[in-house]
Structures are given as C-alpha cells and as structure tokens.
Write a protein that holds these residues in place. Sequence first.
Motif, PDB file in Angstrom:
ATOM      1  N   ALA A  43       0.804  -1.224   0.000  1.00  0.00           N
ATOM      2  CA  ALA A  43       0.000   0.000   0.000  1.00  0.00           C
ATOM      3  C   ALA A  43       0.836   1.273   0.000  1.00  0.00           C
ATOM      4  CB  ALA A  43      -0.939   0.006   1.203  1.00  0.00           C
ATOM      5  N   LYS A  44       2.098   1.198   0.414  1.00  0.00           N
ATOM      6  CA  LYS A  44       2.912   2.405   0.534  1.00  0.00           C
ATOM      7  C   LYS A  44       3.403   2.882  -0.830  1.00  0.00           C
ATOM      8  CE  LYS A  44       4.642   1.417   5.218  1.00  0.00           C
ATOM      9  NZ  LYS A  44       5.853   1.193   6.043  1.00  0.00           N
ATOM     10  N   TYR A  45       3.565   4.189  -0.922  1.00  0.00           N
ATOM     11  CA  TYR A  45       4.134   4.814  -2.115  1.00  0.00           C
ATOM     12  C   TYR A  45       5.474   4.152  -2.445  1.00  0.00           C
ATOM     13  CZ  TYR A  45       6.200   8.597  -4.967  1.00  0.00           C
ATOM     14  OH  TYR A  45       6.805   9.330  -5.967  1.00  0.00           O
ATOM     15  N   GLY A  46       5.646   3.760  -3.688  1.00  0.00           N
ATOM     16  CA  GLY A  46       6.881   3.127  -4.125  1.00  0.00           C
ATOM     17  C   GLY A  46       6.844   1.619  -4.129  1.00  0.00           C
ATOM     18  N   GLU A  47       5.892   1.033  -3.399  1.00  0.00           N
ATOM     19  CA  GLU A  47       5.764  -0.416  -3.357  1.00  0.00           C
ATOM     20  C   GLU A  47       4.835  -0.888  -4.478  1.00  0.00           C
ATOM     21  OE1 GLU A  47       6.201  -1.181   1.476  1.00  0.00           O
ATOM     22  OE2 GLU A  47       4.220  -1.283   0.519  1.00  0.00           O
ATOM     23  N   LYS A  48       5.110  -2.071  -5.021  1.00  0.00           N
ATOM     24  CA  LYS A  48       4.187  -2.649  -6.000  1.00  0.00           C
ATOM     25  C   LYS A  48       2.920  -3.085  -5.274  1.00  0.00           C
ATOM     26  CE  LYS A  48       3.454  -6.527  -9.123  1.00  0.00           C
ATOM     27  NZ  LYS A  48       4.000  -7.800  -9.665  1.00  0.00           N
ATOM     28  N   PRO A  49       1.757  -2.561  -5.660  1.00  0.00           N
ATOM     29  CA  PRO A  49       0.521  -2.910  -4.956  1.00  0.00           C
ATOM     30  C   PRO A  49      -0.129  -4.168  -5.527  1.00  0.00           C
ATOM     31  CG  PRO A  49       0.062  -1.247  -6.589  1.00  0.00           C
ATOM     32  CD  PRO A  49       1.544  -1.523  -6.682  1.00  0.00           C
ATOM     33  N   THR A  50      -1.031  -4.735  -4.758  1.00  0.00           N
ATOM     34  CA  THR A  50      -1.975  -5.721  -5.263  1.00  0.00           C
ATOM     35  C   THR A  50      -3.367  -5.219  -4.923  1.00  0.00           C
ATOM     36  OG1 THR A  50      -1.887  -7.028  -3.215  1.00  0.00           O
ATOM     37  CG2 THR A  50      -0.367  -7.639  -4.991  1.00  0.00           C
ATOM     38  N   LEU A  51      -4.320  -5.539  -5.789  1.00  0.00           N
ATOM     39  CA  LEU A  51      -5.672  -5.023  -5.647  1.00  0.00           C
ATOM     40  C   LEU A  51      -6.676  -6.153  -5.469  1.00  0.00           C
ATOM     41  CD1 LEU A  51      -5.829  -2.273  -8.433  1.00  0.00           C
ATOM     42  CD2 LEU A  51      -6.061  -1.896  -5.977  1.00  0.00           C
ATOM     43  N   ALA A  52      -7.691  -5.903  -4.653  1.00  0.00           N
ATOM     44  CA  ALA A  52      -8.817  -6.821  -4.540  1.00  0.00           C
ATOM     45  C   ALA A  52      -9.689  -6.700  -5.786  1.00  0.00           C
ATOM     46  CB  ALA A  52      -9.633  -6.497  -3.285  1.00  0.00           C
ATOM     47  N   LYS A  53     -10.557  -7.669  -5.977  1.00  0.00           N
ATOM     48  CA  LYS A  53     -11.543  -7.614  -7.051  1.00  0.00           C
ATOM     49  C   LYS A  53     -12.644  -6.643  -6.662  1.00  0.00           C
ATOM     50  CE  LYS A  53     -14.623 -10.678  -9.680  1.00  0.00           C
ATOM     51  NZ  LYS A  53     -15.078 -12.087  -9.835  1.00  0.00           N
ATOM     52  N   GLY A  54     -13.113  -5.854  -7.602  1.00  0.00           N
ATOM     53  CA  GLY A  54     -14.178  -4.917  -7.312  1.00  0.00           C
ATOM     54  C   GLY A  54     -15.471  -5.624  -6.931  1.00  0.00           C
ATOM     55  N   GLU A  55     -16.223  -5.024  -6.023  1.00  0.00           N
ATOM     56  CA  GLU A  55     -17.503  -5.581  -5.587  1.00  0.00           C
ATOM     57  C   GLU A  55     -18.619  -4.608  -5.929  1.00  0.00           C
ATOM     58  OE1 GLU A  55     -17.424  -6.548  -1.464  1.00  0.00           O
ATOM     59  OE2 GLU A  55     -16.259  -8.381  -1.753  1.00  0.00           O
ATOM     60  N   GLY A  56     -19.776  -5.148  -6.284  1.00  0.00           N
ATOM     61  CA  GLY A  56     -20.913  -4.302  -6.605  1.00  0.00           C
ATOM     62  C   GLY A  56     -20.743  -3.634  -7.957  1.00  0.00           C
ATOM     63  N   ASP A  57     -21.590  -2.645  -8.208  1.00  0.00           N
ATOM     64  CA  ASP A  57     -21.536  -1.931  -9.480  1.00  0.00           C
ATOM     65  C   ASP A  57     -20.328  -1.003  -9.509  1.00  0.00           C
ATOM     66  OD1 ASP A  57     -23.891  -3.128 -10.313  1.00  0.00           O
ATOM     67  OD2 ASP A  57     -25.140  -1.525  -9.479  1.00  0.00           O
ATOM     68  N   PRO A  58     -19.594  -1.002 -10.602  1.00  0.00           N
ATOM     69  CA  PRO A  58     -18.449  -0.082 -10.705  1.00  0.00           C
ATOM     70  C   PRO A  58     -18.928   1.352 -10.859  1.00  0.00           C
ATOM     71  CG  PRO A  58     -18.796  -1.215 -12.782  1.00  0.00           C
ATOM     72  CD  PRO A  58     -19.739  -1.841 -11.802  1.00  0.00           C
ATOM     73  N   PRO A  59     -18.089   2.325 -10.549  1.00  0.00           N
ATOM     74  CA  PRO A  59     -18.487   3.735 -10.693  1.00  0.00           C
ATOM     75  C   PRO A  59     -18.786   4.078 -12.142  1.00  0.00           C
ATOM     76  CG  PRO A  59     -16.129   3.534 -10.306  1.00  0.00           C
ATOM     77  CD  PRO A  59     -16.697   2.176 -10.085  1.00  0.00           C
TER      78      PRO A  59
END
Length: 222
Positions: A43-59
């Motif tokens: 989550a920190k700036y400079g680190e490679k992130p991983t993301l969860a799958k989106g839930e519900g309707d996308p924006p």
Amino acid sequence: MRRLAGLLAVPLLLLSTAACGTEEKGSETAAMTNGLPAITAGAKYGEKPTLAKGEGDPPKELKVNVVSEGKGAVTKKGDALQVNYLGQAWDSTTPFDNSFDRGRPFDLTLGAGQVIKGWDQGLEGQKVGSRVEIGIPPELGYGAQGQGDIKPNATLVFVVDILKATTIPKAASGTEVAQENKDLPKVGTNTDGKAPSLTVPKTDAPAKLVSNYVIEGKGEAV
C-alpha cells in the motif's frame, strides 16, 4: 509500459467525456475502500501494490482516491510526468499491466492525448509524490472495443505513483548567440513559441556534424 504505448495511448478509442474525478472518503470493507477495490498489499508509495476484485456496481464516472498525498508540485496540463502504475479490470484479480516489474517508470505529457482520458483527468491536480487510485469507466478508457487483454466496456482500476512532473517551456528562453558562420543556415530567434524562420545559404552543405547555440538557456545539460 512500452505495452502502455499500445494500451493507454489509444486516443482514437476515446470518443466521449465525463465529469472530473473526486477525492472521496467513506466506509471501508475488506475488499473495497472509498468505492474502489482495496489495496491488499504494497500500500505504501513506491511499493508494487496488489488489488482486490471490485464488488458491486463499478463507478459510472471517473473516481479518484488519494491513497497518500505527496508534498511536491501540483500537476497541470502540459507537464511531463513520470509515474509508476498498476492496472487491473474491475472484475478481475489479475493485473493486465504494471510498470513496477519492469523497473522503469512510464513517461507521458499530461493532457496531450497520449494516454486514455481517465489518466489525463485523474492525474491532473495531484501532487508529486502522491499515490492515487483511479477508477475509470469504459468511456474514459477503451470503450466498447477494448484493447489487448482489456475486455470491451471494462471499468479499469489503476494505482499510480506520481514520481516527477516537469513544466515544459512553450518557447526557448536565454541569451541569443551570434550566428557568425556564413556557411550555416540562419535561424530565427523568436521566443513566441511559433516555428522559427530558417534561411539556407547557397553553399554546399557541411561535410561534418555541426551543433551551435542559437539561444543558450540556463537549464541543466542534457
């Protein structure tokens, strides 16, 4: 991404506009943060992130969350940006592209149409040193045609670290240097941002490379 040149830089696919993004705060779940998929690691700036799958309707409109705000200059149209990013479809758990693994940031000129509209709009007005998460609806991404691994009408989620922003001058500025070699073309010294005049002498072209100042600036050496 030199892949991003084939992914983001497809302005012909981007035919419509949408409202500007907002930086929102709200409730959080294990999989979602402020209406966008949660960063589950790095989550920190400079680190490679991983993301969860989106839930519900996308924006349905562009959505921007500032994960961490930097202290640098605020980005504006025309700035040359250097960023790291990871991109993932809303309904996926696998990124379709990222620059972290390549170890080389991605360069773009903000607002120049080099990337999808969601990037141009989502990165404008952010501070250098920030990490932002951007939710991009299809009309600001790749629309009904998709692109490569990106399916048609996909909502995209990007985590972007803004590393650098450089303001590009609209014209040369500095000290005019006398153009004393009569065998070389005479170059105009206008600083209005328009193309300079060029007067070519009626002599043979130089046999060797010639590099002379016309206007010498005060910036760093290239």
